[in-house]
Scaffold this active site. Structure first.
Site, short mmCIF file in Angstrom:
data_model
loop_
_atom_site.label_atom_id
_atom_site.label_comp_id
_atom_site.label_asym_id
_atom_site.label_seq_id
_atom_site.Cartn_x
_atom_site.Cartn_y
_atom_site.Cartn_z
N VAL A 11 0.90 -1.19 -0.01
CA VAL A 11 0.03 -0.02 0.14
C VAL A 11 0.90 1.17 -0.02
CG1 VAL A 11 -1.72 1.16 1.38
CG2 VAL A 11 -1.99 -1.24 1.09
N GLU A 154 -7.69 2.23 2.12
CA GLU A 154 -7.20 2.08 0.60
C GLU A 154 -7.77 0.61 0.13
OE1 GLU A 154 -4.88 3.65 -1.39
OE2 GLU A 154 -6.02 2.10 -2.57
N LYS A 157 -6.12 -3.33 -5.40
CA LYS A 157 -5.99 -4.72 -5.41
C LYS A 157 -4.60 -5.08 -5.88
CE LYS A 157 -9.03 -4.65 -9.13
NZ LYS A 157 -9.54 -3.35 -8.90
N LYS A 210 -14.08 -0.19 5.03
CA LYS A 210 -13.15 -1.01 4.53
C LYS A 210 -13.29 -2.42 4.84
CE LYS A 210 -9.23 -2.56 2.80
NZ LYS A 210 -9.30 -2.68 1.26
N ASN A 214 -14.34 -5.56 1.91
CA ASN A 214 -13.51 -6.90 2.09
C ASN A 214 -14.30 -8.24 2.14
OD1 ASN A 214 -11.38 -5.92 0.71
ND2 ASN A 214 -9.83 -6.13 2.65
N ILE A 256 -17.45 -14.36 -8.66
CA ILE A 256 -18.49 -15.70 -8.12
C ILE A 256 -17.75 -16.66 -8.86
CG2 ILE A 256 -20.70 -14.17 -7.69
CD1 ILE A 256 -21.35 -15.17 -10.60
N CYS A 266 -5.35 -9.75 3.01
CA CYS A 266 -6.36 -8.85 3.24
C CYS A 266 -7.52 -9.57 3.48
CB CYS A 266 -6.80 -7.96 2.46
SG CYS A 266 -5.47 -6.77 2.00
N LYS A 327 -2.88 -15.09 -5.74
CA LYS A 327 -3.49 -14.83 -7.12
C LYS A 327 -2.61 -14.41 -7.87
CE LYS A 327 -4.63 -9.97 -6.00
NZ LYS A 327 -6.03 -8.81 -6.07
#
Ligand SMILES: NC(=O)c1ccc[n+]([C@@H]2O[C@H](COP(=O)([O-])OP(=O)(O)OC[C@H]3O[C@@H](n4cnc5c(N)ncnc54)[C@H](O)[C@@H]3O)[C@@H](O)[C@H]2O)c1
Length: 442
Positions: A11, A154, A157, A210, A214, A256, A266, A327
């Site tokens: 961040v 923040e 991604k 925030k 999430n 989805i 996160c 990811k």
């Protein structure tokens, strides 16, 4: 404007570099001297697409600099961001020690008005705690200097952090102070030209927003994973179901996708933190607890499928593993599903031969001592003499592999796909035994 950013992680570094790129004078502070020395040489501590050239250019232009000297850093910025980590404690609550340490540091060195901005994801009420810490420290210095504490969460991604900071879909400013609001509006002006993205609200609502964001995203993933588990048992295909429900605009196609569970720095920690916040207030957060429980269970799904395939005889097997980061487009391994899988495989006596386009160094740092891990340089090398292939992260390079080569390299033509990259029927026709998530096989 003169900006100071405490914390040069995913961040702080991205936000600092993007603000410098927009013309602000930014000083980034960290306590990690090695990280700072490398940053000054243009070596980034993280993989984030598009970040390196911005850091290089803004450092060369003198708009971005790095320091470990807090006095110099606090002196510099009128707006001071706190973007340090808030990792989970054992009980799931957020560890605020770094945030409060920065608050104290700011108060020790400030000589004039400062806007202190909580950019870290922090429990509701943290802005008040930061303000208390600053007030107390100023009292110890016998100083009465004005300041405001603002919540400005923040939403970037990882993997698209630069673009997200350059084109934020919202800029939430939690404050009751008109002075602080005006300064933050000025700071973000360049990012707010196309239409007004600024939403001003009370500080507690900003802090909760925030977590709510999430937790909502985590809920969508866990919901789909739950339906995928049901689909496997009733003989339905989750991909058809996904398209069927996504076509309803009230549901939508985003987020989805069923898979091997969500990870990263996160969602897991923020869901746990909101559960903890609720329970401390005597409220039982039924949905959040279920979201977390489904995710923990989902991270075991690939191992369970492997275990069943080998009828429990996993000992001595070599598993090719494609994808280690939580990811694609990041090297972040925090809470990555690959870790749960690898640790289960090792506990069962298997060897792992793994490849990831960018997370190899990070995996080496975490698991370098593991005797049953071989980190190899290409996805093809991971297949060599392996028994079966498991895909954990949906990197683009894994989406169009050479299937003939996979078949030739593996001892058995078996793929466990934790991200549903391929069509089961086509895979069967190619001669593979293909296990996916929610697509027929239990
Ligand atoms: N990573 C994300 O995608 C993301 C997105 C939105 C919000 N957040 C939140 O932002 C915060 C930071 O996350 P991150 O992923 O950037 O963390 P990170 O762990 O990558 O970076 C934190 C940095 O802070 C530094 N630090 C710790 N104590 C310090 C101190 N006293 N002074 C100066 N520097 C100090 C650390 O050395 C480290 O470099 C967290 O609260 C996180 O939940 C993260």
């Amino acid at each position: 404007m003169k900006i100071t950013v405490f914390g040069t992680g995913y961040v702080g570094l991205v936000q600092g570099a993007v603000l410098a790129d927009a013309g602000h004078q930014v000083v980034c502070v960290d306590i990690d001297e090695i990280k700072l020395a490398r940053l000054r040489l243009g070596i980034l501590p993280i993989y984030e697409p598009g970040l390196e050239p911005i850091v290089r250019e803004t450092v060369a232009d003198g708009r971005l600099s790095f320091t470990s000297n807090p006095a110099e850093a606090v002196e510099h910025g009128t707006v001071i961001f706190i973007a340090v980590g808030t990792p989970p404690n054992e009980d799931g609550s957020a560890d605020l020690q770094h945030v409060l340490a920065v608050a104290q540091t700011i108060a020790k060195h400030m000589q004039g008005y400062k806007v202190i901005v909580d950019k870290s994801t922090v429990p509701v009420g943290t802005a008040d705690r930061v303000a208390e810490m600053v007030t107390l420290t100023l009292q110890q210095r016998s100083q009465a200097i004005e300041f405001d504490v603002v919540s400005n969460p923040e939403f970037l991604k990882e993997g698209a952090a630069v673009a997200d900071c350059q084109r934020p879909d919202r800029i939430i400013i939690g404050t009751a102070s008109k002075r602080a609001e005006a300064l933050l509006r000025e700071l973000y002006e360049t990012f707010n030209r196309n239409h007004d993205r600024v939403m001003v609200m009370d500080v507690r609502s900003a802090e909760l927003t925030k977590y709510a964001a999430n937790c909502m995203l985590a809920t969508k993933i866990s919901f789909m994973n739950e339906i995928a588990n049901i689909a496997e048992r009733v003989g339905a295909d989750i991909e058809a179901v996904r398209l069927g429900i996504g076509s309803d605009p009230r549901i939508g196609y985003h987020f989805i996708y069923p898979g091997a569970g969500y990870g990263g720095s996160c969602f897991p920690k923020d869901v746990s933190a909101l559960i903890h916040i609720s329970e401390e207030l005597g409220f039982n957060p039924l949905i959040l607890s279920a979201v977390d429980a489904r995710n923990q269970a989902q991270k075991d799904v690939l191992f369970t499928k492997l275990y069943k395939h080998f009828a429990g005889q996993i000992k001595g097997k070599t598993i090719a593993l494609w994808g280690l980061s939580f990811k694609p487009n990041t090297d972040d391994m925090r809470d990555a599903p690959s870790r749960v899988l690898m640790e289960s495989l090792w506990a069962a006596g298997a060897r792992v031969q793994a490849y990831d386009p960018v997370a190899m160094d990070e995996t080496q740092r975490i698991y370098g001592q593991s005797p049953n891990l071989a980190l190899v340089g290409t996805k093809e090398a991971a297949l060599q003499d392996a028994d079966v292939l498991v895909i954990v992260t949906e990197w683009r390079t894994f989406k169009t592999p050479d299937f003939e080569q996979i078949k030739k390299s593996l001892k058995e033509p078996v793929i466990f796909d934790g991200r549903n990259l391929f069509d089961p029927k086509a895979m069967r026709e190619k001669g593979f035994t293909y296990y996916a998530i929610g697509r027929g096989d239990v």
